[in-house]
Design a protein around this motif. Structure first.
Motif, PDB file in Angstrom:
ATOM      1  N   GLY A 168       0.809  -1.202  -0.025  1.00 24.04           N
ATOM      2  CA  GLY A 168       0.097   0.013  -0.029  1.00 24.04           C
ATOM      3  C   GLY A 168       0.930   1.340   0.080  1.00 24.04           C
ATOM      4  N   GLU A 202      -4.032  -2.286   1.356  1.00 23.11           N
ATOM      5  CA  GLU A 202      -4.293  -3.137   0.183  1.00 23.11           C
ATOM      6  C   GLU A 202      -3.707  -4.599   0.326  1.00 23.11           C
ATOM      7  N   GLU A 233      -8.899  -3.063  -1.161  1.00 19.85           N
ATOM      8  CA  GLU A 233      -8.247  -1.810  -0.719  1.00 19.85           C
ATOM      9  C   GLU A 233      -9.171  -0.877  -0.199  1.00 19.85           C
TER      10      GLU A 233
END
Length: 261
Positions: A168, A202, A233
């Motif tokens: 992420g 995510e 996500e």
């Protein structure tokens, strides 16, 4: 450098992210056997532009689509194509970004196509649950490593594998900002989370093994074993006490009705 957002900027980001959620719901309406991933992409681009925004992914570092559409063993960054036609039993991760009023929204959801094998649905369920486990740690005073450690522990305890090469990220006016947000790690390590930071969490979780292959198209990442991978996500604003989830799966739930995915 990590940029802290004002309350006004966070509300602009919320608007961009809610549009992503609505776009994913529009895509969910047409996900079915016989539909190509290019059809999903065209529906998303039309909806985003009709709502006064632009697709954040289209042209980003040369990416040719408005969505990333990753089917079955494709982890992320699948390129929409008329040649990729969904079949009964597939899963498809749809990652979407919007640019609205100068700020970026980004969220992803993995959908089931028709009747999906129970073991694959279990992968989706665990990956989605791990996202919210990670979000519980996205509060001021914690560290980035607390998020990754929580996601990793939850998934690995259930026999799944965390992709190491992808993570992420921070988000704001730009799609990718600092800090990186891995889905694995050690508690108490990494940058400190501060109120006003905005990040995307995510989880990308595989069956079989954590190993991945980067395809020659320069984008598509797939599992080395050929087994399925799932990806969910949310975009988060760091606050004191509790994370503020700027994106939403609620619009998707309204479309899926009685279906879990």
């Amino acid at each position: 450098m990590i940029y802290l957002k004002t309350d006004e900027e966070i509300e602009l980001m919320r608007a961009a992210n809610l549009l992503v959620g609505r776009t994913l719901a529009e895509v969910a309406k047409i996900i079915a056997p016989g539909v190509s991933t290019l059809q999903l992409d065209k529906r998303a681009e039309e909806f985003i532009r009709d709502n006064g925004a632009t697709p954040a992914f289209l042209g980003y570092n040369g990416f040719p689509g408005s969505l990333c559409t990753s089917v079955n063993d494709h982890v992320v960054h699948g390129i929409p194509s008329s040649k990729v036609v969904l079949k009964d039993g597939d899963i498809v991760s749809v990652d979407c970004g919007t640019k609205l009023a100068g700020f970026t929204g980004d969220s992803a959801y993995t959908f089931a196509v028709g009747e999906v094998a129970p073991e694959t649905l279990a992968l989706l369920r665990t990956t989605k649950e791990s996202l919210y486990i990670g979000i519980e740690h996205a509060v001021a005073g914690k560290r980035v490593g607390d998020i990754g450690a929580a996601v990793q522990q939850y998934c690995e305890a259930r026999g799944y594998h965390i992709v190491r090469e992808l993570e992420g990220h921070g988000i704001g006016k730009n799609m990718h900002e600092e800090p990186g947000v891995p889905n694995f790690g050690r508690r108490g390590t990494g940058p400190e989370l501060r109120s006003g930071m905005c990040i995307c969490i995510e989880p990308m979780v595989n069956m079989g093994s954590k190993n991945v292959i980067f395809d020659r198209d320069g984008w598509t990442v797939r599992t080395k074993t050929g087994k399925p991978s799932a990806h969910f996500e949310h975009c988060i604003a760091i606050r004191d006490g509790k994370a503020d989830i700027l994106s939403s799966f609620d619009f998707i739930k309204e479309v899926l009705v009685d279906r879990e995915f």
